[in-house]
Scaffold this motif. Structure first.
Motif, short mmCIF file in Angstrom:
data_model
loop_
_atom_site.label_atom_id
_atom_site.label_comp_id
_atom_site.label_asym_id
_atom_site.label_seq_id
_atom_site.Cartn_x
_atom_site.Cartn_y
_atom_site.Cartn_z
N TRP A 8 24.38 52.40 37.52
CA TRP A 8 25.07 51.16 37.06
C TRP A 8 25.96 51.34 35.96
N GLU A 9 26.08 52.44 35.17
CA GLU A 9 27.24 52.72 34.12
C GLU A 9 28.49 52.82 35.02
N PHE A 10 28.24 53.42 36.04
CA PHE A 10 29.55 53.57 36.63
C PHE A 10 30.02 52.17 37.25
N ASP A 11 29.26 51.42 37.82
CA ASP A 11 29.49 50.19 38.07
C ASP A 11 30.22 49.17 37.33
N MET A 12 29.62 49.16 36.07
CA MET A 12 29.99 48.40 34.84
C MET A 12 31.44 48.87 34.54
N ASP A 29 41.52 46.76 31.24
CA ASP A 29 40.05 47.28 30.87
C ASP A 29 39.05 46.32 29.99
N ALA A 30 39.30 44.99 30.07
CA ALA A 30 38.57 44.15 29.59
C ALA A 30 37.96 42.92 30.61
N LEU A 31 36.78 42.78 30.08
CA LEU A 31 36.10 41.41 30.90
C LEU A 31 35.20 40.84 29.88
N SER A 32 34.98 39.53 30.58
CA SER A 32 33.98 38.75 29.67
C SER A 32 32.63 39.27 30.43
N PRO A 33 31.50 39.14 29.56
CA PRO A 33 30.04 39.42 30.22
C PRO A 33 29.92 38.52 31.43
N GLY A 34 30.43 37.17 31.49
CA GLY A 34 30.18 36.62 32.73
C GLY A 34 30.95 37.22 33.90
N ALA A 35 32.21 37.54 33.63
CA ALA A 35 32.88 38.25 34.85
C ALA A 35 32.28 39.41 35.50
N SER A 69 33.57 50.79 36.18
CA SER A 69 34.60 50.60 37.33
C SER A 69 34.85 49.37 37.38
N ALA A 70 34.26 48.28 36.99
CA ALA A 70 34.89 46.91 37.15
C ALA A 70 35.73 46.79 35.89
N LEU A 71 35.45 47.16 34.63
CA LEU A 71 36.35 47.13 33.57
C LEU A 71 37.66 47.69 34.14
N ARG A 72 37.44 49.11 34.64
CA ARG A 72 38.68 49.98 34.73
C ARG A 72 39.59 49.21 35.70
N ARG A 73 39.09 48.49 36.92
CA ARG A 73 39.73 47.71 37.86
C ARG A 73 40.41 46.33 37.26
N SER A 74 39.92 46.01 36.06
CA SER A 74 40.05 44.73 35.60
C SER A 74 41.92 44.46 35.22
N THR A 114 28.99 42.83 39.09
CA THR A 114 28.24 43.59 39.20
C THR A 114 26.68 42.94 39.66
N LEU A 115 26.50 41.57 39.87
CA LEU A 115 25.54 40.82 40.50
C LEU A 115 24.40 41.02 39.71
N VAL A 116 24.11 41.18 38.46
CA VAL A 116 23.01 41.12 37.60
C VAL A 116 23.08 39.92 36.65
#
Length: 179
Positions: free
Chosen positions: A65-69, A79-85, A71-76, A90-92
């Motif tokens: 789950w840490e990698f998923d989070m 390197d920043a996203l809102s909690p909603g994004a 990774s989503a930030l790294r691809r953004s 990550t579908l949680v």
């Protein structure tokens, strides 16, 4: 029967799925076992992939789950996203996301601050240690996945990716929560 052969083209190679299918054909010759030839192999390959993922993440000091989070930030892009994004990617649930962000903040992998563009909004941003770990995990994972695909030549990998995409698109929707 299977078309995969050894170097000696006259000797067919059977995998465990072939043996399972043969057993079902003996036990219940009336069943169409064609789906087993595809989905049992996908299931078995998924086990090898899951092991490669776990090993890559563990070597980088991350859980899945840490990698998923990260990774989503790294691809953004920045390197920043809102909690909603992050929730969408990550579908949680909201509660799970809050807990996960707090855990990553405590480990020094991300920061959580008010957005400089909108003081009401929060943004989660990768820290240098988070970048290092997600990059290490991704490099390791890609190397492991290349090893898993080594038996296929470039054309075979492309054909497999195209076939799997065609199948997957029949299940995916524009809404990632429903897909």
């Amino acid at each position: 029967m299977p078309t995969t052969t050894t170097d000696d083209a006259a000797v067919p190679r059977l995998d465990e799925v072939d043996r399972i299918i043969e057993g079902w054909e003996r036990a219940r010759g009336d069943l169409d076992t064609d789906p087993l030839a595809v989905f049992s192999r996908i299931s078995r390959l998924a086990r090898f992939l899951e092991t490669a993922r776990r090993d890559s993440f563990t070597a980088a000091g991350l859980e899945g789950w840490e990698f998923d989070m990260l990774s989503a930030l790294r691809r953004s892009g920045d390197d920043a996203l809102s909690p909603g994004a992050l929730m969408q990617q990550t579908l949680v649930t909201s509660g799970t996301m809050t807990t996960r962000i707090d855990k990553l903040v405590a480990r020094g992998l991300v920061s959580k601050n008010r957005s400089p563009r909108d003081g009401r909004a929060v943004e989660v941003r990768l820290q240098s240690e988070g970048v290092r770990r997600v990059d290490d995990a991704m490099e390791s994972l890609l190397a492991a996945e290349r090893d898993l695909l080594r038996p296929l030549d470039a054309d075979g990998r492309t054909a497999l990716a195209d076939t799997l995409r065609s199948l997957l698109l029949t299940f995916e929707t524009d809404d990632p929560v429903k897909g």
